[in-house]
Design a protein around this motif. Structure first.
Motif, PDB file in Angstrom:
ATOM      1  N   UNK A  30       4.792  -0.072  -5.932  1.00  0.00           N
ATOM      2  CA  UNK A  30       4.824   1.356  -6.238  1.00  0.00           C
ATOM      3  C   UNK A  30       3.956   2.088  -5.218  1.00  0.00           C
ATOM      4  N   UNK A  31       4.488   2.348  -4.015  1.00  0.00           N
ATOM      5  CA  UNK A  31       3.708   3.081  -3.011  1.00  0.00           C
ATOM      6  C   UNK A  31       3.674   4.568  -3.330  1.00  0.00           C
ATOM      7  N   UNK A  32       2.717   5.270  -2.745  1.00  0.00           N
ATOM      8  CA  UNK A  32       2.562   6.689  -3.005  1.00  0.00           C
ATOM      9  C   UNK A  32       3.364   7.584  -2.077  1.00  0.00           C
ATOM     10  N   UNK A  33       3.746   7.082  -0.905  1.00  0.00           N
ATOM     11  CA  UNK A  33       4.445   7.910   0.085  1.00  0.00           C
ATOM     12  C   UNK A  33       5.932   7.591   0.087  1.00  0.00           C
ATOM     13  N   UNK A  34       6.709   8.516   0.619  1.00  0.00           N
ATOM     14  CA  UNK A  34       8.148   8.313   0.754  1.00  0.00           C
ATOM     15  C   UNK A  34       8.564   8.617   2.191  1.00  0.00           C
ATOM     16  N   UNK A  35       9.730   8.136   2.551  1.00  0.00           N
ATOM     17  CA  UNK A  35      10.288   8.399   3.868  1.00  0.00           C
ATOM     18  C   UNK A  35      11.795   8.530   3.740  1.00  0.00           C
ATOM     19  N   UNK A  36      12.395   9.156   4.716  1.00  0.00           N
ATOM     20  CA  UNK A  36      13.847   9.304   4.725  1.00  0.00           C
ATOM     21  C   UNK A  36      14.444   8.164   5.524  1.00  0.00           C
ATOM     22  N   UNK A  37      15.379   7.436   4.918  1.00  0.00           N
ATOM     23  CA  UNK A  37      16.032   6.308   5.572  1.00  0.00           C
ATOM     24  C   UNK A  37      17.164   6.814   6.456  1.00  0.00           C
ATOM     25  N   UNK A  38      17.784   5.948   7.223  1.00  0.00           N
ATOM     26  CA  UNK A  38      18.800   6.312   8.208  1.00  0.00           C
ATOM     27  C   UNK A  38      20.028   6.981   7.595  1.00  0.00           C
ATOM     28  N   UNK A  39      20.325   6.667   6.340  1.00  0.00           N
ATOM     29  CA  UNK A  39      21.499   7.266   5.699  1.00  0.00           C
ATOM     30  C   UNK A  39      21.192   8.588   5.002  1.00  0.00           C
ATOM     31  N   UNK A  40      19.937   9.059   5.108  1.00  0.00           N
ATOM     32  CA  UNK A  40      19.571  10.341   4.547  1.00  0.00           C
ATOM     33  C   UNK A  40      18.930  10.278   3.170  1.00  0.00           C
ATOM     34  N   UNK A  41      18.888   9.095   2.553  1.00  0.00           N
ATOM     35  CA  UNK A  41      18.257   8.973   1.251  1.00  0.00           C
ATOM     36  C   UNK A  41      16.755   8.808   1.405  1.00  0.00           C
ATOM     37  N   UNK A  42      16.011   9.216   0.387  1.00  0.00           N
ATOM     38  CA  UNK A  42      14.556   9.117   0.408  1.00  0.00           C
ATOM     39  C   UNK A  42      14.132   7.896  -0.404  1.00  0.00           C
ATOM     40  N   UNK A  43      13.261   7.067   0.197  1.00  0.00           N
ATOM     41  CA  UNK A  43      12.774   5.847  -0.448  1.00  0.00           C
ATOM     42  C   UNK A  43      11.253   5.791  -0.325  1.00  0.00           C
ATOM     43  N   UNK A  44      10.594   5.080  -1.248  1.00  0.00           N
ATOM     44  CA  UNK A  44       9.160   4.824  -1.079  1.00  0.00           C
ATOM     45  C   UNK A  44       8.938   3.972   0.167  1.00  0.00           C
ATOM     46  N   UNK A  45       7.789   4.150   0.837  1.00  0.00           N
ATOM     47  CA  UNK A  45       7.505   3.405   2.057  1.00  0.00           C
ATOM     48  C   UNK A  45       6.171   2.670   1.907  1.00  0.00           C
ATOM     49  N   UNK A  46       6.148   1.409   2.401  1.00  0.00           N
ATOM     50  CA  UNK A  46       4.946   0.586   2.413  1.00  0.00           C
ATOM     51  C   UNK A  46       4.637   0.260   3.868  1.00  0.00           C
ATOM     52  N   UNK A  47       3.431   0.599   4.338  1.00  0.00           N
ATOM     53  CA  UNK A  47       3.011   0.254   5.689  1.00  0.00           C
ATOM     54  C   UNK A  47       2.365  -1.123   5.672  1.00  0.00           C
ATOM     55  N   UNK A  48       2.831  -2.008   6.555  1.00  0.00           N
ATOM     56  CA  UNK A  48       2.284  -3.358   6.649  1.00  0.00           C
ATOM     57  C   UNK A  48       1.582  -3.525   7.993  1.00  0.00           C
ATOM     58  N   UNK A  49       0.590  -4.378   8.033  1.00  0.00           N
ATOM     59  CA  UNK A  49      -0.191  -4.611   9.247  1.00  0.00           C
ATOM     60  C   UNK A  49       0.552  -5.474  10.260  1.00  0.00           C
ATOM     61  N   UNK A  50       1.356  -6.417   9.781  1.00  0.00           N
ATOM     62  CA  UNK A  50       1.996  -7.362  10.685  1.00  0.00           C
ATOM     63  C   UNK A  50       3.362  -7.764  10.126  1.00  0.00           C
ATOM     64  N   UNK A  51       4.305  -7.944  11.009  1.00  0.00           N
ATOM     65  CA  UNK A  51       5.644  -8.402  10.633  1.00  0.00           C
ATOM     66  C   UNK A  51       6.176  -9.256  11.783  1.00  0.00           C
TER      67      UNK A  51
END
Length: 83
Positions: A30-51
């Motif tokens: 349950x992240x606090x921020x959201x972002x717009x995905x490539x298809x235009x929908x808004x989703x919660x976003x989680x920032x990770x240190x490494x992938x």
């Protein structure tokens, strides 16, 4: 499944801070921020240190450890004892 005891399982965007990789998957986070995905929908976003985009194993930028120096320093400090 028992109703009312399970967390909500929904689409979440994971974003690598260093590598710039973003991917959409499902999660119970349950992240606090959201972002717009490539298809235009808004989703919660989680920032990770490494992938896989920034991990040294996957990028081929592995560091070599100086194990010979460590062994020599150990022998200087504690000496070598033979049984």
């Amino acid at each position: 499944m028992k109703p009312g005891i399970h967390p909500v399982y929904r689409p979440v965007v994971f974003r690598d801070k260093v590598g710039g990789l973003t991917f959409l998957t499902r999660s119970t986070l349950v992240p606090g921020r959201t972002t717009e995905w490539q298809d235009g929908t808004t989703h919660p976003v989680v920032d990770v240190e490494i992938s896989s985009a920034s991990h040294p194993f996957y990028t081929g930028q592995s560091r070599v450890m100086d194990t010979a120096g460590r062994v020599e320093r150990f022998h200087r400090r504690y000496g070598t004892q033979h049984s």
